[in-house]
Design a protein around this motif. Structure first.
Motif, PDB file in Angstrom:
ATOM      1  N   THR A  49       0.853  -1.183   0.000  1.00 19.93           N
ATOM      2  CA  THR A  49       0.000   0.000   0.000  1.00 19.93           C
ATOM      3  C   THR A  49       0.890   1.234   0.000  1.00 19.93           C
ATOM      4  OG1 THR A  49      -1.709  -1.162   1.273  1.00 19.93           O
ATOM      5  CG2 THR A  49      -1.867   1.237   1.166  1.00 19.93           C
ATOM      6  N   ARG A  50       0.729   2.080  -1.019  1.00 15.23           N
ATOM      7  CA  ARG A  50       1.531   3.297  -1.155  1.00 15.23           C
ATOM      8  C   ARG A  50       0.619   4.516  -1.013  1.00 15.23           C
ATOM      9  NH1 ARG A  50       2.668   0.150  -5.646  1.00 15.23           N
ATOM     10  NH2 ARG A  50       4.717  -0.862  -5.699  1.00 15.23           N
ATOM     11  N   VAL A  51       1.038   5.467  -0.202  1.00 14.17           N
ATOM     12  CA  VAL A  51       0.296   6.712  -0.018  1.00 14.17           C
ATOM     13  C   VAL A  51       1.224   7.874  -0.329  1.00 14.17           C
ATOM     14  CG1 VAL A  51      -1.050   8.140   1.574  1.00 14.17           C
ATOM     15  CG2 VAL A  51      -1.091   5.642   1.811  1.00 14.17           C
ATOM     16  N   ARG A  52       0.751   8.779  -1.181  1.00 15.12           N
ATOM     17  CA  ARG A  52       1.496  10.003  -1.499  1.00 15.12           C
ATOM     18  C   ARG A  52       0.519  11.164  -1.408  1.00 15.12           C
ATOM     19  NH1 ARG A  52       2.910   6.246  -5.364  1.00 15.12           N
ATOM     20  NH2 ARG A  52       5.091   5.582  -5.412  1.00 15.12           N
ATOM     21  N   LEU A  53       0.665  11.978  -0.375  1.00 16.53           N
ATOM     22  CA  LEU A  53      -0.270  13.068  -0.135  1.00 16.53           C
ATOM     23  C   LEU A  53       0.239  14.373  -0.723  1.00 16.53           C
ATOM     24  CD1 LEU A  53      -1.204  12.392   3.604  1.00 16.53           C
ATOM     25  CD2 LEU A  53      -2.409  11.622   1.559  1.00 16.53           C
ATOM     26  N   ALA A  54      -0.685  15.241  -1.115  1.00 12.36           N
ATOM     27  CA  ALA A  54      -0.319  16.594  -1.506  1.00 12.36           C
ATOM     28  C   ALA A  54       0.085  17.351  -0.235  1.00 12.36           C
ATOM     29  CB  ALA A  54      -1.500  17.284  -2.175  1.00 12.36           C
ATOM     30  N   THR A  81       8.285   2.110   4.817  1.00 12.54           N
ATOM     31  CA  THR A  81       9.266   3.084   4.361  1.00 12.54           C
ATOM     32  C   THR A  81       8.534   4.389   4.070  1.00 12.54           C
ATOM     33  OG1 THR A  81       9.024   2.339   2.067  1.00 12.54           O
ATOM     34  CG2 THR A  81      10.812   1.361   3.357  1.00 12.54           C
ATOM     35  N   GLY A  82       9.300   5.467   3.898  1.00 11.71           N
ATOM     36  CA  GLY A  82       8.705   6.754   3.587  1.00 11.71           C
ATOM     37  C   GLY A  82       9.354   7.865   4.387  1.00 11.71           C
ATOM     38  N   ASN A  83       8.704   9.015   4.426  1.00  8.84           N
ATOM     39  CA  ASN A  83       9.271  10.178   5.109  1.00  8.84           C
ATOM     40  C   ASN A  83       8.389  10.685   6.243  1.00  8.84           C
ATOM     41  OD1 ASN A  83       7.181  11.263   3.646  1.00  8.84           O
ATOM     42  ND2 ASN A  83       8.451  12.582   2.351  1.00  8.84           N
ATOM     43  N   ALA A  84       7.639   9.760   6.873  1.00 13.16           N
ATOM     44  CA  ALA A  84       6.782  10.154   7.996  1.00 13.16           C
ATOM     45  C   ALA A  84       7.612  10.703   9.142  1.00 13.16           C
ATOM     46  CB  ALA A  84       5.965   8.962   8.470  1.00 13.16           C
ATOM     47  N   SER A  85       7.082  11.706   9.800  1.00 10.90           N
ATOM     48  CA  SER A  85       7.747  12.249  10.986  1.00 10.90           C
ATOM     49  C   SER A  85       7.742  11.220  12.109  1.00 10.90           C
ATOM     50  CB  SER A  85       7.044  13.525  11.427  1.00 10.90           C
ATOM     51  OG  SER A  85       6.987  14.467  10.367  1.00 10.90           O
ATOM     52  N   GLU A  86       6.658  10.443  12.181  1.00  8.33           N
ATOM     53  CA  GLU A  86       6.547   9.327  13.122  1.00  8.33           C
ATOM     54  C   GLU A  86       5.746   8.228  12.441  1.00  8.33           C
ATOM     55  OE1 GLU A  86       5.274  10.215  17.202  1.00  8.33           O
ATOM     56  OE2 GLU A  86       5.318  12.324  16.633  1.00  8.33           O
ATOM     57  N   ALA A  87       6.125   6.991  12.688  1.00 12.46           N
ATOM     58  CA  ALA A  87       5.371   5.859  12.152  1.00 12.46           C
ATOM     59  C   ALA A  87       5.494   4.692  13.107  1.00 12.46           C
ATOM     60  CB  ALA A  87       5.866   5.471  10.763  1.00 12.46           C
ATOM     61  N   VAL A 108       6.985  18.542   5.978  1.00 11.66           N
ATOM     62  CA  VAL A 108       7.239  17.467   5.016  1.00 11.66           C
ATOM     63  C   VAL A 108       6.657  17.882   3.665  1.00 11.66           C
ATOM     64  CG1 VAL A 108       6.882  15.048   4.459  1.00 11.66           C
ATOM     65  CG2 VAL A 108       7.189  15.742   6.840  1.00 11.66           C
ATOM     66  N   ALA A 109       7.526  17.996   2.664  1.00 15.13           N
ATOM     67  CA  ALA A 109       7.105  18.563   1.381  1.00 15.13           C
ATOM     68  C   ALA A 109       6.129  17.665   0.632  1.00 15.13           C
ATOM     69  CB  ALA A 109       8.343  18.832   0.525  1.00 15.13           C
ATOM     70  N   GLU A 110       6.381  16.371   0.587  1.00 14.79           N
ATOM     71  CA  GLU A 110       5.513  15.429  -0.114  1.00 14.79           C
ATOM     72  C   GLU A 110       5.344  14.182   0.757  1.00 14.79           C
ATOM     73  OE1 GLU A 110       5.147  12.962  -4.332  1.00 14.79           O
ATOM     74  OE2 GLU A 110       6.775  14.389  -4.021  1.00 14.79           O
ATOM     75  N   PRO A 111       4.344  14.199   1.649  1.00 13.00           N
ATOM     76  CA  PRO A 111       4.157  13.066   2.568  1.00 13.00           C
ATOM     77  C   PRO A 111       4.012  11.741   1.811  1.00 13.00           C
ATOM     78  CG  PRO A 111       2.790  14.909   3.229  1.00 13.00           C
ATOM     79  CD  PRO A 111       3.340  15.251   1.879  1.00 13.00           C
ATOM     80  N   THR A 112       4.864  10.780   2.166  1.00 17.73           N
ATOM     81  CA  THR A 112       4.880   9.487   1.480  1.00 17.73           C
ATOM     82  C   THR A 112       5.082   8.373   2.495  1.00 17.73           C
ATOM     83  OG1 THR A 112       5.882  10.504  -0.476  1.00 17.73           O
ATOM     84  CG2 THR A 112       6.020   8.109  -0.298  1.00 17.73           C
ATOM     85  N   VAL A 113       4.316   7.316   2.369  1.00 21.25           N
ATOM     86  CA  VAL A 113       4.517   6.138   3.205  1.00 21.25           C
ATOM     87  C   VAL A 113       4.143   4.907   2.392  1.00 21.25           C
ATOM     88  CG1 VAL A 113       2.195   6.135   4.233  1.00 21.25           C
ATOM     89  CG2 VAL A 113       4.096   5.114   5.491  1.00 21.25           C
ATOM     90  N   GLU A 114       4.870   3.830   2.596  1.00 20.82           N
ATOM     91  CA  GLU A 114       4.586   2.566   1.920  1.00 20.82           C
ATOM     92  C   GLU A 114       4.623   1.435   2.934  1.00 20.82           C
ATOM     93  OE1 GLU A 114       5.858   1.278  -2.228  1.00 20.82           O
ATOM     94  OE2 GLU A 114       7.325   0.237  -0.961  1.00 20.82           O
ATOM     95  N   LEU A 115       3.555   0.680   2.967  1.00 17.75           N
ATOM     96  CA  LEU A 115       3.436  -0.493   3.841  1.00 17.75           C
ATOM     97  C   LEU A 115       3.506  -1.743   2.989  1.00 17.75           C
ATOM     98  CD1 LEU A 115       2.645  -2.017   6.498  1.00 17.75           C
ATOM     99  CD2 LEU A 115       0.249  -1.598   5.859  1.00 17.75           C
ATOM    100  N   VAL A 116       4.405  -2.650   3.340  1.00 20.71           N
ATOM    101  CA  VAL A 116       4.522  -3.927   2.647  1.00 20.71           C
ATOM    102  C   VAL A 116       4.263  -5.041   3.653  1.00 20.71           C
ATOM    103  CG1 VAL A 116       5.999  -5.465   1.304  1.00 20.71           C
ATOM    104  CG2 VAL A 116       6.185  -2.981   1.001  1.00 20.71           C
ATOM    105  N   SER A 117       3.274  -5.878   3.350  1.00 20.65           N
ATOM    106  CA  SER A 117       2.935  -7.005   4.220  1.00 20.65           C
ATOM    107  C   SER A 117       3.134  -8.307   3.466  1.00 20.65           C
ATOM    108  CB  SER A 117       1.480  -6.910   4.696  1.00 20.65           C
ATOM    109  OG  SER A 117       1.260  -5.733   5.443  1.00 20.65           O
ATOM    110  N   ARG A 118       3.716  -9.273   4.131  1.00 19.57           N
ATOM    111  CA  ARG A 118       3.870 -10.619   3.559  1.00 19.57           C
ATOM    112  C   ARG A 118       2.929 -11.554   4.296  1.00 19.57           C
ATOM    113  NH1 ARG A 118       8.124 -13.692   3.444  1.00 19.57           N
ATOM    114  NH2 ARG A 118       8.916 -12.975   5.443  1.00 19.57           N
TER     115      ARG A 118
END
Length: 368
Positions: A49-54, A81-87, A108-118
């Motif tokens: 799951t990838r999130v990229r916020l304005a 992974t990503g550039n969250a201030s806290e996760a 944070v200029a372009e908030p981005t987070v990616e969750l990978v689940s196996r």
């Protein structure tokens, strides 16, 4: 409902358990050719799951995390992974739902987070001819008999449950009658957004017995609870095509952004938790072909109707069984009726989880 009709519904549903399983899986069936999930090997999936916020000031994201550990699913590990201030991975204490909670500062200029689940999954089946002394925590069964904000167990829900199960003497007979009533009387409403709100009182009244999986399987669960049988929804997402060629019963591309689906299960003495999915029967009836099939005995529908009373395919990943979920850090926002979609909050308010493009998220699944 006349007693003869109730008996016919009961016979129809109980017949689902009598159809023998077909060994093996049809891995690439171009057209539907029966539907009979059988015991099989574990399959491994990677769900991303990838999130990229304005950039719109401070923001928060909550992503459901697959957390089922059972005889049909192994949740192996999760990474972010990503550039969250806290996760952090957190668990809602009231419901037990696991989620990733990410915060982004305004800087944070372009908030981005990616969750990978196996995850590993396999077909879930029941052998009605065998019973065992399977046990469950009494607290879990007690929780599966309680109402929730969108599943009241009184009023019209209780009245309908009593009507449907009149004459049934065992829990299995009650569940068979409810399952058959849902398939015979309800319908999939193609205009319902997402998986539906899950408001079962509305499904029985203002929605005219129509909706999608959260409404239809939610109604099944609510009626079962009102009839005294422990039941619960399981919220998740489809991750692979159906092995039997039914397009409506699987994810038909690696993009699973809109493939959320909730299933259901009931607790039956001697069998434990048993899979149920009348909503998918109604999905096949309404959407598998251009023709709206209204007879569950139709050759295309009958094997699905029979099999989903006790079985399901392992092409789906479970998130949780939670209801009335409070999002940590959501600043007093109302609890969610269920957690199946990404959730977001920024300075302008709640993000629309059903509008993935505006929310700016995407989900992909790959069998590995």
């Amino acid at each position: 409902m006349p007693s003869t009709s109730r008996r016919n519904l009961l016979k129809l549903a109980l017949a689902a358990a009598a159809i023998p399983a077909v060994p093996g899986l049809l891995r690439a069936a171009p057209e539907p050719r029966g539907f009979a999930p059988a015991p099989g090997d574990w399959r491994s999936f990677e769900l991303r799951t990838r999130v990229r916020l304005a950039p719109q000031g401070p923001a928060q994201i909550w992503l459901p995390v697959p957390s089922a550990q059972s005889d049909y699913q192994r949740s192996l590990d999760d990474s972010v992974t990503g550039n969250a201030s806290e996760a952090a991975f957190v668990t809602d204490p009231a419901s037990g739902a696991r989620m990733l909670h990410a915060r982004f500062d305004a800087s944070v200029a372009e908030p981005t987070v990616e969750l990978v689940s196996r995850i590993q999954t396999r077909n879930r089946t029941v052998d009605w001819s065998r019973t065992s002394e399977v046990q469950e925590d009494p607290a879990v069964l007690e929780a599966a008999l309680k109402g929730s904000s969108f599943k009241p167990l009184d009023g019209v829900v209780l009245d309908r449950a009593r009507e449907i199960t009149q004459g049934a003497t065992t829990d299995r007979e009650k569940i068979a009658a409810i399952y058959a009533w849902i398939v015979t009387n309800c319908h999939r409403n193609l205009d319902t957004p997402g998986c539906g709100p899950g408001d079962i009182q509305a499904t029985l009244t203002s929605a005219g017995l129509g909706g999608k999986c959260a409404d239809l399987n939610g109604l099944f669960v609510g009626l079962a609870r009102a009839a005294g049988v422990p039941a619960r929804d399981i919220y998740g997402v489809r991750v692979a095509p159906s092995a039997f060629g039914y397009k409506q019963l699987g994810a038909n591309s690696p993009d699973v952004t809109g493939a959320q689906h909730c299933r259901a299960e009931v607790w039956l003495a001697g069998h434990g938790w048993v899979a149920m999915d009348p909503a998918d029967v109604l999905k096949v009836m309404r959407a598998e072909t251009d023709r709206w099939i209204k007879d569950p005995a139709d050759p295309l529908v009958a094997p699905v109707n029979a099999a989903l009373f006790g079985n399901w395919e392992g092409n789906w990943v479970a998130y949780n069984t939670a209801s009335d979920v409070s999002l940590p850090g959501a600043n007093g926002a109302p609890a969610l009726p269920f957690l199946m979609y990404p959730q977001g909050l920024n300075a302008q308010g709640r993000l629309d989880e059903l509008d993935a493009k505006a929310f700016s998220y995407e989900m992909t699944a790959q069998e590995v």
